[in-house]
Design a protein around this motif. Structure first.
Motif, PDB file in Angstrom:
ATOM      1  N   ASP A 123      -0.957   2.287 -14.517  1.00 45.24           N
ATOM      2  CA  ASP A 123       0.298   1.597 -14.846  1.00 45.24           C
ATOM      3  C   ASP A 123       0.829   1.021 -13.547  1.00 45.24           C
ATOM      4  O   ASP A 123       0.737   1.664 -12.498  1.00 45.24           O
ATOM      5  N   GLU A 124       1.403  -0.160 -13.593  1.00 46.76           N
ATOM      6  CA  GLU A 124       1.902  -0.754 -12.353  1.00 46.76           C
ATOM      7  C   GLU A 124       3.089   0.019 -11.792  1.00 46.76           C
ATOM      8  O   GLU A 124       3.473  -0.186 -10.642  1.00 46.76           O
ATOM      9  N   TRP A 125       3.629   0.895 -12.603  1.00 44.16           N
ATOM     10  CA  TRP A 125       4.742   1.728 -12.152  1.00 44.16           C
ATOM     11  C   TRP A 125       4.246   2.947 -11.351  1.00 44.16           C
ATOM     12  O   TRP A 125       5.038   3.692 -10.773  1.00 44.16           O
ATOM     13  N   ASP A 126       2.945   3.154 -11.315  1.00 39.10           N
ATOM     14  CA  ASP A 126       2.401   4.302 -10.580  1.00 39.10           C
ATOM     15  C   ASP A 126       2.691   4.161  -9.085  1.00 39.10           C
ATOM     16  O   ASP A 126       2.731   3.063  -8.539  1.00 39.10           O
TER      17      ASP A 126
ATOM     18  N   ARG B 107       3.653  -2.242  -8.632  1.00 38.85           N
ATOM     19  CA  ARG B 107       4.339  -3.465  -9.047  1.00 38.85           C
ATOM     20  C   ARG B 107       5.135  -4.060  -7.897  1.00 38.85           C
ATOM     21  O   ARG B 107       5.045  -5.242  -7.588  1.00 38.85           O
TER      22      ARG B 107
END
Lengths: 549, 549
Positions: B186-189, B211
């Protein structure tokens, strides 16, 4: 314990905002309110005014009840209202649908109905054809006339009549310049709708989202080397993939849009010389127009102008002519489904040492992925395995990433097919070279170009299927010295049925324009996938193997 | 019916990929494998090799069991391993934690324990202090020594001993250059972890996500005018906000990193002249170093070099000296929590017509938001309403957008406070001018700079609270002609208790270094919020009102 980096570290309003190109304009207007955003004939609009007008447009639309999920259709040339609509419409959370201004009433009517258009903004250049479309359409949108006061005196044709109940300028002026637009609820929300120009059957509605449009802005900057304060001339229609997203992109670098209604040599050269144009985009025809212009229409200019072209690779003579005229050509490739260009022929320094003809060969390759596209590959569409990067083995060009469409509007089947296996299937065939650059080796699957005319293979197949006893058929392009390509039909007759090539060709002539009819028919078993889909891919290979007929 | 643009138009692998800067390097290596990515002393590394080595590093880490949620700590200078770690560590889905190389063992030990470090890569320049830290820490990471073969002969100090069980170069070589790294889930990682340099109490661990790191790449390109093939000199420590994300940014434009271990004039001028450096970043001290260099250390160069500075606004004399030496200075502003710079002093053409002193005044303003930051405002921290844009009314500078951290690691309370009301509270006080540019009017809330020394107001308050009868206290900076600032204490005694200013000052001298002690003490009721939080904001205003004491 779990992952410590996933505990109490959630998204919130402070650290997560939807990506959208709308905020690019807000920033440009705040930082450079006095800088020229748009030049249109004798009009100059600065960023402060541009932003205020987009907010007025959004406000006026909102007053008409426009909001999330609504479609605003525009039939506009490359004029200021088209730029305003690219921001003003999504500011209301509605979706901008741009009509190709060359379409006929039937296709326009289909699109209006399919898109469920609520309001249409129509340039009076196109009012007659749009009015015809309205008669055919089921939806009854509010129509707003745009009467361009900068309409050229030497226009190739006159403006048409007003057909709407509202005037664009009055409509904008009725809006609030301080309208508080809101960010999209989610960056995945739709921002625009563009129909593919399928030559048969119904066009498909390609839906773009805010995320992709925002990222294309950055992708364009990197691919086109857009520095600060570019001056961009609108030779590319803005209805075409939202002008490859340049209406939004330019705001990132505080650029100036130079509007242009028709692609004609003199106004282009005048704009370049008078306004200091640094960038323009367009099909190869624009390059021919520039090179073949009358000497009296040409102008000299000090800057080197970046010219982005797509569609076909520029031949050596055109490249040489462009270089001589002061242009630097970049070759791009993409589809409506990829927000316009998603592949760039990234030029290597050492290629400048090659001969002009070798340079043209390098330039003809489509290239490498945009920074904003996460993956590009030539795959075997059956196994989804990559083809060897040998510059020879043909596979299907596939895209994966954030500048691939949301999908086709109200067409789940087409979306599912396009996204099968987790890649967007372009339908274009190509190869990968050892250096990783890709090159197209065949046109988009359904189009055969014969003597300069587009022929839809599907249209020809539809005709063939009407002949009794045809079990399966597929039409592909066959190289032809005179015509470039001609349609070649593969036909599989139903058990117990027979036909001759002559019978089938005669049958087609009764249904299709003569140039569309197959020149050759091959009767043989047609290769199909496990799910029964015809492998045109294999047939194109077969067409090359067959040789003389 | 519902919204037609939300039906069957979901995310899938083809049209939605996590944003991450890792794919920037993959692209650069594919497009320009032979272009120089890193210059370090006599070593040159091309993009193909750089990418292979990062994959080797990732592979070797994975072999050690490193994966998602694990922390890799590095104590490295601006050398190639630091660049490799910025890609190789997140390729395993682990998180890169960069230590400030100036920290003392106790703080390092705290960070190792707090971050739960699994592996540490340590330059032998810092091996002694790191070894001390290991003795204090509870965690027992695997230690990998980096012994720099390019360590300068005229180094200010010698390399320390090896302390680890592994050698960096051997470790990298043990990895697979074709290691199949994966995109983040996930780009939120999380991608990196950077501790704030709190001078008292425990530092806070600022977590960045993929992100934000990816978007900073684009933001830096726009803010710094980074065109294709930049040559970037590493005068800014890469441990500082991940070098403002430039380790990742450069790959977007196929740039060259020029490593630099120590900020010294001669190597900087040599790099600029010999390698054609186009960009560098650094604190004002770097500018002084350049301007005040011995003439024999200076070199001439044909290019104009972009110098990005942050922290303090450059005085007129420095700006003049930099211009004369061939540098163009851009003033940036941000915090560790905003991935480094998130605000840019976007220079307006017409300012070039101003006098040098007026230009310096314009340059001293922090400016406008980065393109990748969605919102920047000076707000009243109580009401969260914007302060008037009059250049005078002071409020708190707040950030909102995609280049704001995920939050503080294992510190929910601090995160909640930082993000209260949906904005990131910078703790910096500032004003907005009528043109929308912001300017800081006070330093970060907890730091007082007196005679060039940083004083933590919290540390002084802690001392004051130890005096019997002190009910509430707050220490803020007071302008001082000689020292710049001195600590001013506001004290509210508990009911029935009394003290004199002299008593309190003597008390502090017993606990703190002399320069940290309050120069003045004001006894009065301390303004607090409805939740009992002291309004330092108000006290800073009060400090200005008080005048002579």
């Amino acid at each position: 314990m779990g992952n410590i980096f996933e505990q109490d570290l959630d998204r919130n309003l402070a650290n997560h905002q939807p990506l959208t190109p709308l905020s690019y304009l807000e920033r440009a207007a705040r930082v450079y309110p006095g800088r020229t955003a748009i030049i249109h004939g004798s009009q100059k609009t600065d960023y402060g005014t541009f932003y205020r007008r987009t907010r007025q447009l959004a406000s006026a639309l909102a007053h008409k009840g426009i909001g999330k999920g609504d479609t605003i259709t525009v039939m506009l040339s490359n004029t200021p209202p088209m730029l305003e609509a690219h921001f003003g419409v999504p500011m209301t959370k509605a979706v901008l649908h741009s009509l190709n201004t060359r379409l006929d009433p039937a296709i326009i009517a289909f699109q209006l109905d399919h898109a469920e258009t609520k309001i249409a903004i129509v340039d009076t250049e196109f009012s007659k054809v749009f009015n015809e479309a309205l008669k055919l359409a089921k939806v009854k949108p509010i129509v707003i006339d745009f009467v361009d006061t900068e309409y050229a005196e030497d226009a190739p044709h006159a403006q048409g009549p007003r057909i709407g109940e509202l005037d664009y300028e009055a409509f904008v002026q009725s809006g609030d310049p301080d309208y508080l637009w809101s960010m999209p609820d989610d960056e995945w929300d739709a921002i625009t709708l563009n129909y593919t120009s399928g030559t048969t059957g119904n066009p498909k509605g390609v839906v773009y989202h805010h995320r992709g449009a925002a990222l294309m802005g950055y992708g364009n900057i990197v691919a086109s080397g857009l520095g600060r304060y570019p001056v961009y001339l609108w030779t590319l229609p803005m209805f075409h993939c939202n002008g490859w997203c340049f209406p939004w992109t330019l705001a990132l670098q505080f650029g100036t849009h130079v509007c242009l209604r028709w692609v004609r040599a003199k106004p282009i050269y005048d704009a370049i010389a008078d306004h200091g144009v640094t960038h323009l985009c367009g099909a190869p025809i624009v390059m021919s127009t520039l090179i073949n212009a009358a000497e009296s229409d040409k102008r000299t200019f000090p800057q080197t102008v970046s010219f982005n072209t797509a569609a076909a690779s520029p031949p050596e003579s055109i490249l040489a002519g462009m270089a001589e005229a002061g242009f630097e050509v970049t070759h791009l490739y993409g589809l409506t489904e990829t927000y316009g260009p998603a592949v760039v022929n990234e030029w290597q320094d050492e290629w400048n040492l090659l001969s002009p003809s070798s340079q043209a060969v390098k330039k003809s390759r489509q290239g490498v992925r945009y920074t904003a596209l996460e993956n590009l590959a030539v795959l075997d569409p059956e196994t989804m395995e990559p083809m060897p990067a040998d510059g020879e083995t043909i596979g299907e060009v596939m895209f994966r990433g954030n500048i691939v469409m949301k999908g086709y509007l109200k067409n789940r089947q087409a979306s599912d097919e396009a996204f099968a296996g987790g890649w967007f299937h372009s339908g274009d065939l190509g190869v990968t070279y050892p250096d990783g650059y890709i090159q197209l080796k065949d046109r988009s699957k359904d189009i055969i170009i014969s003597g300069g005319e587009n022929i839809s293979s599907i249209e020809v197949e539809d005709a063939l299927y009407k002949f009794p006893g045809v079990g399966a058929c597929a039409v592909v392009a066959r190289l032809d010295e005179k015509w470039g390509e001609t349609p070649l039909a593969f036909v599989e007759m139903k058990q117990g049925c027979t036909a001759t090539a002559e019978q089938l060709m005669a049958h087609c002539k009764g249904l299709l324009a003569s140039y569309k009819c197959p020149r050759h028919v091959v009767f043989e078993e047609i290769p199909k996938t496990s799910t029964g889909k015809i492998q045109k891919f294999e047939l194109r290979k077969r067409a090359r193997e067959i040789g003389d007929l």
